[in-house]
Design a protein around this motif. Structure first.
Motif, PDB file in Angstrom:
ATOM      1  N   ALA A 141     -15.503 -38.320 -14.688  1.00  0.00           N
ATOM      2  CA  ALA A 141     -15.676 -38.603 -16.147  1.00  0.00           C
ATOM      3  C   ALA A 141     -16.050 -37.466 -17.094  1.00  0.00           C
ATOM      4  CB  ALA A 141     -16.716 -39.691 -16.287  1.00  0.00           C
TER       5      ALA A 141
ATOM      6  N   LYS B 284     -22.520 -33.944  -9.369  1.00  0.00           N
ATOM      7  CA  LYS B 284     -22.386 -34.976 -10.401  1.00  0.00           C
ATOM      8  C   LYS B 284     -21.106 -34.704 -11.172  1.00  0.00           C
ATOM      9  CE  LYS B 284     -24.615 -37.036 -14.403  1.00  0.00           C
ATOM     10  NZ  LYS B 284     -25.780 -36.969 -15.312  1.00  0.00           N
TER      11      LYS B 284
ATOM     12  N   GLN C 119     -18.431 -36.337 -14.279  1.00  0.00           N
ATOM     13  CA  GLN C 119     -18.202 -37.289 -15.360  1.00  0.00           C
ATOM     14  C   GLN C 119     -16.743 -37.206 -15.765  1.00  0.00           C
ATOM     15  OE1 GLN C 119     -21.366 -35.649 -17.888  1.00  0.00           O
ATOM     16  NE2 GLN C 119     -22.351 -37.639 -17.700  1.00  0.00           N
TER      17      GLN C 119
ATOM     18  N   SER D 133     -15.092 -44.341 -19.262  1.00  0.00           N
ATOM     19  CA  SER D 133     -15.836 -43.216 -18.691  1.00  0.00           C
ATOM     20  C   SER D 133     -16.594 -43.664 -17.459  1.00  0.00           C
ATOM     21  CB  SER D 133     -16.826 -42.651 -19.706  1.00  0.00           C
ATOM     22  OG  SER D 133     -16.137 -42.053 -20.776  1.00  0.00           O
TER      23      SER D 133
ATOM     24  N   THR E 189     -19.383 -42.033 -14.302  1.00  0.00           N
ATOM     25  CA  THR E 189     -20.160 -40.975 -13.677  1.00  0.00           C
ATOM     26  C   THR E 189     -20.159 -41.241 -12.175  1.00  0.00           C
ATOM     27  OG1 THR E 189     -21.564 -40.689 -15.617  1.00  0.00           O
ATOM     28  CG2 THR E 189     -22.430 -39.872 -13.507  1.00  0.00           C
TER      29      THR E 189
END
Length: 146
Positions: free
Chosen positions: A18, A84, A86, A108, A110
């Motif tokens: 995302a 991480k 996104q 979106s 994560t």
């Protein structure tokens, strides 16, 4: 490997990796996420292909669907080995994906990616743990990334 329900896995997968709006910043050229990755449904009925580029864009094919996204990803993994990520869907051809759905433009997600030591597989997880993950995503070798 742990797997989410098929429907949840496909929704997460289709919108995976995302980004918050506009164009994504570039990703370093040796980042482990770059390249072409395939994910096959547990029953073997469908597969998705992700072409992940250094310019922060992804081209995703899933059944009849073709989608594009902008993404960001940590430059380095955290202390537990997760990156991480996104991701935001910016284009979709309006056709059905492997789950029989059309991915909504603007969606979106994560995710937390955990790479195998070989660099040729990763899991995509909802949190920084392996209790709710889909995968493995398998690297496709010998093919251009664009």
């Amino acid at each position: 490997m742990h797997k989410l329900s098929t429907r949840a896995a496909l929704l997460a997968c289709t919108a995976a990796l995302a980004f918050p709006a506009a164009a994504a910043p570039p990703v370093r050229g040796d980042h482990p996420i770059l390249g072409i990755w395939k994910f096959e449904l547990p029953d073997g009925s469908c597969e998705e292909t992700y072409r992940i580029r250094a310019d922060g864009t992804t081209l995703i094919t899933s059944a009849q669907e073709v989608a594009e996204s902008h993404f960001t990803i940590d430059d380095q993994p955290d202390e537990e080995g997760f990156y991480k990520s996104q991701d935001k869907i910016v284009k979709d051809n309006g056709k059905l994906d492997c789950s029989g759905n059309v991915t909504e433009v603007g969606r979106s997600v994560t995710s937390y990616l955990l790479f195998h030591g070989s660099g040729n597989m990763f899991l995509m997880c909802q949190q920084r743990d392996t209790r709710a993950c889909i995968g493995p995503f398998i690297r496709v070798r010998g093919t251009a990334t664009i």
